[in-house]
Design a protein around this motif. Structure first.
Motif, PDB file in Angstrom:
ATOM      1  N   LEU A  65     -21.010 -26.541  78.231  1.00  0.00           N
ATOM      2  CA  LEU A  65     -21.183 -25.526  77.190  1.00  0.00           C
ATOM      3  C   LEU A  65     -19.855 -24.865  76.826  1.00  0.00           C
ATOM      4  O   LEU A  65     -19.604 -24.544  75.657  1.00  0.00           O
ATOM      5  CB  LEU A  65     -22.195 -24.468  77.642  1.00  0.00           C
ATOM      6  CG  LEU A  65     -23.639 -24.964  77.796  1.00  0.00           C
ATOM      7  CD1 LEU A  65     -24.546 -23.824  78.248  1.00  0.00           C
ATOM      8  CD2 LEU A  65     -24.156 -25.546  76.485  1.00  0.00           C
ATOM      9  N   TYR A  66     -19.007 -24.651  77.827  1.00  0.00           N
ATOM     10  CA  TYR A  66     -17.697 -24.049  77.556  1.00  0.00           C
ATOM     11  C   TYR A  66     -16.859 -24.963  76.663  1.00  0.00           C
ATOM     12  O   TYR A  66     -16.256 -24.516  75.673  1.00  0.00           O
ATOM     13  CB  TYR A  66     -16.952 -23.782  78.866  1.00  0.00           C
ATOM     14  CG  TYR A  66     -15.505 -23.384  78.670  1.00  0.00           C
ATOM     15  CD1 TYR A  66     -15.161 -22.109  78.241  1.00  0.00           C
ATOM     16  CD2 TYR A  66     -14.482 -24.309  78.907  1.00  0.00           C
ATOM     17  CE1 TYR A  66     -13.838 -21.755  78.036  1.00  0.00           C
ATOM     18  CE2 TYR A  66     -13.155 -23.960  78.713  1.00  0.00           C
ATOM     19  CZ  TYR A  66     -12.837 -22.686  78.281  1.00  0.00           C
ATOM     20  OH  TYR A  66     -11.524 -22.341  78.081  1.00  0.00           O
ATOM     21  N   LEU A  67     -16.825 -26.248  77.002  1.00  0.00           N
ATOM     22  CA  LEU A  67     -16.045 -27.197  76.205  1.00  0.00           C
ATOM     23  C   LEU A  67     -16.626 -27.330  74.802  1.00  0.00           C
ATOM     24  O   LEU A  67     -15.881 -27.431  73.812  1.00  0.00           O
ATOM     25  CB  LEU A  67     -16.008 -28.555  76.907  1.00  0.00           C
ATOM     26  CG  LEU A  67     -15.101 -29.624  76.285  1.00  0.00           C
ATOM     27  CD1 LEU A  67     -13.675 -29.127  76.156  1.00  0.00           C
ATOM     28  CD2 LEU A  67     -15.143 -30.900  77.124  1.00  0.00           C
ATOM     29  N   LEU A  68     -17.958 -27.302  74.699  1.00  0.00           N
ATOM     30  CA  LEU A  68     -18.602 -27.403  73.390  1.00  0.00           C
ATOM     31  C   LEU A  68     -18.252 -26.203  72.512  1.00  0.00           C
ATOM     32  O   LEU A  68     -17.951 -26.359  71.319  1.00  0.00           O
ATOM     33  CB  LEU A  68     -20.117 -27.508  73.565  1.00  0.00           C
ATOM     34  CG  LEU A  68     -20.950 -27.681  72.290  1.00  0.00           C
ATOM     35  CD1 LEU A  68     -20.538 -28.938  71.535  1.00  0.00           C
ATOM     36  CD2 LEU A  68     -22.432 -27.740  72.634  1.00  0.00           C
ATOM     37  N   SER A  69     -18.291 -25.007  73.081  1.00  0.00           N
ATOM     38  CA  SER A  69     -17.935 -23.813  72.311  1.00  0.00           C
ATOM     39  C   SER A  69     -16.465 -23.859  71.887  1.00  0.00           C
ATOM     40  O   SER A  69     -16.110 -23.406  70.791  1.00  0.00           O
ATOM     41  CB  SER A  69     -18.215 -22.552  73.128  1.00  0.00           C
ATOM     42  OG  SER A  69     -17.412 -22.506  74.292  1.00  0.00           O
ATOM     43  N   THR A  70     -15.602 -24.419  72.748  1.00  0.00           N
ATOM     44  CA  THR A  70     -14.184 -24.550  72.402  1.00  0.00           C
ATOM     45  C   THR A  70     -13.994 -25.519  71.240  1.00  0.00           C
ATOM     46  O   THR A  70     -13.236 -25.246  70.300  1.00  0.00           O
ATOM     47  CB  THR A  70     -13.378 -25.039  73.619  1.00  0.00           C
ATOM     48  OG1 THR A  70     -13.555 -24.122  74.709  1.00  0.00           O
ATOM     49  CG2 THR A  70     -11.909 -25.145  73.284  1.00  0.00           C
ATOM     50  N   VAL A  71     -14.700 -26.652  71.289  1.00  0.00           N
ATOM     51  CA  VAL A  71     -14.587 -27.655  70.224  1.00  0.00           C
ATOM     52  C   VAL A  71     -15.075 -27.089  68.895  1.00  0.00           C
ATOM     53  O   VAL A  71     -14.486 -27.344  67.837  1.00  0.00           O
ATOM     54  CB  VAL A  71     -15.386 -28.918  70.593  1.00  0.00           C
ATOM     55  CG1 VAL A  71     -15.453 -29.884  69.416  1.00  0.00           C
ATOM     56  CG2 VAL A  71     -14.761 -29.611  71.789  1.00  0.00           C
ATOM     57  N   LEU A  72     -16.145 -26.298  68.949  1.00  0.00           N
ATOM     58  CA  LEU A  72     -16.708 -25.719  67.729  1.00  0.00           C
ATOM     59  C   LEU A  72     -15.998 -24.439  67.310  1.00  0.00           C
ATOM     60  O   LEU A  72     -16.391 -23.802  66.331  1.00  0.00           O
ATOM     61  CB  LEU A  72     -18.204 -25.441  67.930  1.00  0.00           C
ATOM     62  CG  LEU A  72     -19.082 -26.667  68.187  1.00  0.00           C
ATOM     63  CD1 LEU A  72     -20.528 -26.249  68.404  1.00  0.00           C
ATOM     64  CD2 LEU A  72     -18.982 -27.655  67.025  1.00  0.00           C
ATOM     65  N   GLU A  73     -14.971 -24.053  68.081  1.00  0.00           N
ATOM     66  CA  GLU A  73     -14.165 -22.870  67.783  1.00  0.00           C
ATOM     67  C   GLU A  73     -15.022 -21.613  67.709  1.00  0.00           C
ATOM     68  O   GLU A  73     -14.906 -20.795  66.797  1.00  0.00           O
ATOM     69  CB  GLU A  73     -13.398 -23.070  66.471  1.00  0.00           C
ATOM     70  CG  GLU A  73     -12.447 -24.254  66.492  1.00  0.00           C
ATOM     71  CD  GLU A  73     -11.761 -24.479  65.159  1.00  0.00           C
ATOM     72  OE1 GLU A  73     -12.140 -23.810  64.183  1.00  0.00           O
ATOM     73  OE2 GLU A  73     -10.860 -25.325  65.098  1.00  0.00           O
ATOM     74  N   ARG A  74     -15.855 -21.459  68.711  1.00  0.00           N
ATOM     75  CA  ARG A  74     -16.721 -20.282  68.796  1.00  0.00           C
ATOM     76  C   ARG A  74     -16.542 -19.629  70.165  1.00  0.00           C
ATOM     77  O   ARG A  74     -16.355 -20.309  71.172  1.00  0.00           O
ATOM     78  CB  ARG A  74     -18.196 -20.660  68.605  1.00  0.00           C
ATOM     79  CG  ARG A  74     -18.535 -21.179  67.216  1.00  0.00           C
ATOM     80  CD  ARG A  74     -20.011 -21.524  67.153  1.00  0.00           C
ATOM     81  NE  ARG A  74     -20.840 -20.358  67.369  1.00  0.00           N
ATOM     82  CZ  ARG A  74     -21.355 -19.605  66.390  1.00  0.00           C
ATOM     83  NH1 ARG A  74     -21.101 -19.911  65.133  1.00  0.00           N
ATOM     84  NH2 ARG A  74     -22.114 -18.569  66.661  1.00  0.00           N
ATOM     85  N   ASP A  75     -16.605 -18.282  70.169  1.00  0.00           N
ATOM     86  CA  ASP A  75     -16.522 -17.560  71.432  1.00  0.00           C
ATOM     87  C   ASP A  75     -17.782 -17.758  72.260  1.00  0.00           C
ATOM     88  O   ASP A  75     -17.751 -17.701  73.488  1.00  0.00           O
ATOM     89  CB  ASP A  75     -16.313 -16.060  71.177  1.00  0.00           C
ATOM     90  CG  ASP A  75     -14.969 -15.779  70.507  1.00  0.00           C
ATOM     91  OD1 ASP A  75     -14.036 -16.572  70.732  1.00  0.00           O
ATOM     92  OD2 ASP A  75     -14.878 -14.789  69.756  1.00  0.00           O
ATOM     93  N   SER A  76     -18.894 -17.987  71.568  1.00  0.00           N
ATOM     94  CA  SER A  76     -20.175 -18.161  72.247  1.00  0.00           C
ATOM     95  C   SER A  76     -21.068 -19.045  71.403  1.00  0.00           C
ATOM     96  O   SER A  76     -20.918 -19.130  70.178  1.00  0.00           O
ATOM     97  CB  SER A  76     -20.835 -16.793  72.481  1.00  0.00           C
ATOM     98  OG  SER A  76     -22.162 -16.948  72.928  1.00  0.00           O
ATOM     99  N   LEU A  77     -22.007 -19.713  72.067  1.00  0.00           N
ATOM    100  CA  LEU A  77     -22.995 -20.537  71.359  1.00  0.00           C
ATOM    101  C   LEU A  77     -24.292 -19.775  71.131  1.00  0.00           C
ATOM    102  O   LEU A  77     -25.296 -20.355  70.721  1.00  0.00           O
ATOM    103  CB  LEU A  77     -23.281 -21.805  72.172  1.00  0.00           C
ATOM    104  CG  LEU A  77     -22.102 -22.766  72.349  1.00  0.00           C
ATOM    105  CD1 LEU A  77     -22.500 -23.935  73.233  1.00  0.00           C
ATOM    106  CD2 LEU A  77     -21.592 -23.270  71.008  1.00  0.00           C
ATOM    107  N   TRP A  78     -24.234 -18.465  71.419  1.00  0.00           N
ATOM    108  CA  TRP A  78     -25.436 -17.646  71.266  1.00  0.00           C
ATOM    109  C   TRP A  78     -25.901 -17.674  69.811  1.00  0.00           C
ATOM    110  O   TRP A  78     -25.136 -17.510  68.880  1.00  0.00           O
ATOM    111  CB  TRP A  78     -25.138 -16.215  71.686  1.00  0.00           C
ATOM    112  CG  TRP A  78     -26.351 -15.347  71.651  1.00  0.00           C
ATOM    113  CD1 TRP A  78     -26.695 -14.437  70.708  1.00  0.00           C
ATOM    114  CD2 TRP A  78     -27.409 -15.325  72.613  1.00  0.00           C
ATOM    115  NE1 TRP A  78     -27.888 -13.851  71.005  1.00  0.00           N
ATOM    116  CE2 TRP A  78     -28.355 -14.370  72.171  1.00  0.00           C
ATOM    117  CE3 TRP A  78     -27.639 -16.019  73.798  1.00  0.00           C
ATOM    118  CZ2 TRP A  78     -29.519 -14.095  72.893  1.00  0.00           C
ATOM    119  CZ3 TRP A  78     -28.803 -15.738  74.502  1.00  0.00           C
ATOM    120  CH2 TRP A  78     -29.713 -14.788  74.052  1.00  0.00           C
TER     121      TRP A  78
END
Length: 341
Positions: free
Chosen positions: A72-85
């Motif tokens: 989830l951390y890597l996914l949020s980084t790839v999507l350039e988001r602080d959180s996936l909330w």
């Protein structure tokens, strides 16, 4: 569109009949809790076994959580988001699924299932295999390959949930919108998202995508629909089987078709485990192991100091206790010895 049960007699004769037409088969149960499983396997009164099992389960759950957090951390980084909330509910993401998808694969990279009852019906597997290796002489009658294709698509479209799941719809539908010009970034995001799928859905997706990709590149395959190219037909029929809006309907058809085309173009890559994730996990394991070793060394030194203190006290208590009258007697006689005055 004809279903499997509507095949003409010559076609039915050459296809497996087990589970034919079983489009409404139940989705396999979620993985059972390892704690519950081990509790049933461990006998009553086996205290040592229970302690060992509990420790092992705790370690497994911690490892599952590490895979989940890193993914989830890597996914949020790839999507350039602080959180996936707001895009995905973390409570519906299971670390055990991610680990299984990454570690339990066959020689061709297809995820394997521990519970074989959750696999595709045999007739679907046979149909996919037939379409994947189709030759111009395989048809028993004109239009045979079209009937097999439609039967397979009909099965996947009638599953209770699309293969990319409803709860990941928002993430999948945003990938190509956010990174329309960066194919490598979009591919990494899709790889991470596909790791979140339950193993049985990931396996279905792998088998269907690889078959569809081979269909599109098979020059020996007759037209499946008059006046419509094979790829266009595959994308149009595959899209609702892969992604549908949880609010009803197919959602943005243009985006869904774009995502389906992207998946077909990268059919062998989208379900690979990203190297970036493996590197992150390896670094985390290295750091965690180092901290554990330091902790064990500190605990070992503390135990040695405590043991030495207890040993000294034990030796002191073991010395003979001389009573006062005896001390006076020894002192008087020692003073009488020559050379002591």
């Amino acid at each position: 569109m004809r279903s499997q049960v509507d095949f003409p007699a010559p076609c039915k004769k050459h296809l497996p009949t087990k589970n034919v037409g079983n489009f409404g088969r139940a989705i396999p149960q979620r993985f059972r809790s390892p704690l519950r499983t081990q509790r049933h396997r461990t006998g009553i009164g086996e205290k040592t076994s229970v302690t060992t099992t509990t420790t092992t389960i705790k370690d497994e759950l911690q490892e599952d959580e590490r895979w989940k957090e890193m993914t989830l951390y890597l996914l949020s980084t790839v999507l350039e988001r602080d959180s996936l909330w707001g895009l995905v509910d973390p409570r519906r993401v299971h670390g055990a699924h991610i680990r299984h998808n990454a570690q339990h694969v066959g020689k061709h990279g297809i995820v394997t299932l521990e519970d074989k009852t959750g696999d595709l019906p045999q007739w679907v597997l046979s149909a996919l295999r037939s379409l994947s290796h189709w030759r111009g002489t395989d048809g028993l009658y004109e239009g045979f390959e079209r009937d097999v294709f439609r039967s397979v698509i009909d099965y996947f479209q009638k599953l209770p949930e699309p293969l990319l799941t409803y709860h990941l719809y928002s993430l999948f539908s945003r990938i190509l919108v956010k990174h329309p010009t960066c194919e490598a970034t979009a591919l990494l995001a899709v790889q991470l998202l596909c790791l979140l799928l339950p193993p049985w859905q990931r396996r279905y997706l792998q088998l269907l995508l690889r078959t569809a990709a081979r269909l599109c590149s098979n020059v020996d395959l007759p037209p499946l629909e008059p006046g419509l190219g094979t790829r266009a037909l595959v994308v149009e029929n595959l899209s609702p089987a892969l992604l549908r809006s949880p609010n009803g309907g197919e959602g943005d058809e243009t985006l869904n078709h774009a995502l389906t085309s992207f998946l077909l173009d990268h059919a062998d890559e989208v379900t690979q485990v990203p190297a970036e994730l493996l590197v992150q996990l390896a670094q985390h394991h290295k750091t965690h192991s180092s901290l554990q070793l330091q902790k064990q060394e500190r605990e070992g030194k503390g135990k040695q100091h405590s043991s030495a203190s207890r040993s000294t006290e034990s030796r002191r208590k073991a010395l003979p206790q001389i009573k006062p009258p005896l001390l006076k007697y020894l002192a008087r006689h020692l003073r009488q010895l020559p050379g002591l005055h």
